[in-house]
Design a protein around this motif. Sequence first.
Motif, short mmCIF file in Angstrom:
data_model
loop_
_atom_site.label_atom_id
_atom_site.label_comp_id
_atom_site.label_asym_id
_atom_site.label_seq_id
_atom_site.Cartn_x
_atom_site.Cartn_y
_atom_site.Cartn_z
N TRP A 136 -16.05 34.54 -23.75
CA TRP A 136 -17.11 34.20 -22.78
C TRP A 136 -17.95 33.03 -23.29
CZ3 TRP A 136 -22.39 36.94 -22.33
CH2 TRP A 136 -23.08 36.46 -21.21
N MET A 137 -18.32 33.07 -24.57
CA MET A 137 -19.13 32.01 -25.15
C MET A 137 -18.38 30.68 -25.16
SD MET A 137 -22.19 33.00 -25.88
CE MET A 137 -22.08 33.89 -24.33
N PHE A 138 -17.13 30.70 -25.60
CA PHE A 138 -16.33 29.47 -25.63
C PHE A 138 -16.13 28.91 -24.22
CE2 PHE A 138 -14.33 31.27 -29.70
CZ PHE A 138 -15.17 30.51 -30.52
N PRO A 148 -25.15 26.45 -25.46
CA PRO A 148 -24.49 26.25 -26.76
C PRO A 148 -23.57 27.43 -27.09
CG PRO A 148 -26.73 27.02 -27.11
CD PRO A 148 -26.58 26.83 -25.62
N GLY A 149 -22.53 27.61 -26.28
CA GLY A 149 -21.65 28.76 -26.46
C GLY A 149 -20.95 28.79 -27.81
N ASN A 150 -20.49 27.61 -28.28
CA ASN A 150 -19.80 27.57 -29.57
C ASN A 150 -20.73 28.00 -30.70
OD1 ASN A 150 -17.63 26.62 -28.17
ND2 ASN A 150 -17.64 24.56 -29.05
N LEU A 151 -21.96 27.51 -30.68
CA LEU A 151 -22.92 27.85 -31.73
C LEU A 151 -23.24 29.34 -31.70
CD1 LEU A 151 -24.85 27.04 -33.98
CD2 LEU A 151 -26.57 26.49 -32.21
N ILE A 152 -23.46 29.88 -30.50
CA ILE A 152 -23.76 31.31 -30.37
C ILE A 152 -22.58 32.13 -30.92
CG2 ILE A 152 -24.14 33.21 -28.75
CD1 ILE A 152 -25.57 31.18 -26.93
N SER A 153 -21.36 31.72 -30.58
CA SER A 153 -20.18 32.44 -31.05
C SER A 153 -20.09 32.42 -32.57
CB SER A 153 -18.92 31.81 -30.44
OG SER A 153 -17.76 32.50 -30.88
#
Length: 373
Positions: A136-138, A148-153
């Motif tokens: 989901w984040m990516f 910032p999905g990558n950073l959150i992941s």
Amino acid sequence: MSFSRADRSLVGQWWWTVDRWMLAAVVALLFLGAILVLAASPAVATRIGMDNFALAQRHFMMLPLAALAILGGSMLSPRQVRRAGVVLFLMFLTLTFLTLFIGAEIKGATRWIALGPFSLQPSEFLKPCFAIFAAWMFALQKTNPGVPGNLISVLVFLVVIGILLKQPDLGMTAVVTATWAAQFFIAGLPIFWVLLLVGLGIAGLVGAYFMLPHVTERVDQFFNPESGDTYQIDRALEAFQNGGLYGTGPGEGSVKLVLPDAHADFVFAVAGEEFGLVVCLLLVVLFAFIVLRALARLLGEHNHFIILAATGLVTSFGLQAIINMASSLHLMPTKGMTLPFISYGGSSIVAIGLGIGFLLALTRRRFPGSVEA
């Protein structure tokens, strides 16, 4: 089971859109697992002072829950998979964290929460649910660059492996890391970061070797059998030798009488002794078929979340099977990890069922106008 193609009920639509070949392979694994647990568990139960079929009965009690998880999960839409996966991820992340404080210590690790006569291993459920959350984040990073999905992941991944290493559970950490890395790669991670992650992974394995005594012991025993106790792997290899091509016959194996965890971590060795190379190869084919079939169903998919989530789920499933079988065959250092749907297990078999249910849902046929992610 027979439904008309015009049947618009939930079950009717599910039947005509789900991958029935993949579902059949999963059912075959559940059936073979029931037979192997029935063959391997009585000897283990007797050795630890339980009734002969106590472990088998517990396993059979969990089979309906695993089947319910598979069927229930497979009937969801991709959007429902995402929502359920994220909610369950937050719940099981909390429970996994709580094991550090209230978990029952077994063999030096605190991975379980006691629930009366049963125990729950939250990290088993955390594994497939984190794959959904990371996907989901990516996907958000792709479809909504403002998030910032990558950073959150990355940050959540560090929290997850930090908790798993604290338990400690290096095997689970390795599977979660490999799954997340595969998703990140598919999401378009630049080659520089790919190489950096590979380097960090290698550094992590080297660090585990020097910092965790049980890891040091297992690696040393793998490369130099004379350096320590290799009783379990010796008995496992003996089981495969005894079984030959067609096996000694159901219930006729002798190694399970002395092999610790014959019903769980080394159930593949019991399969080798009692049912021979033929059944072992059948198991390998079934696992490979599920992995390849799922990947094939993704070839025409354009939805980022579906691609990333299904990739994560199938990577986790396939990697766990490879680790268990390779450990039993002494192709890698031994690691306590169940063989999906084959080993005895409560939390494990239900959690794997949930992951496969999600995978079946994500690989169902969808038509124009259907709800996706």
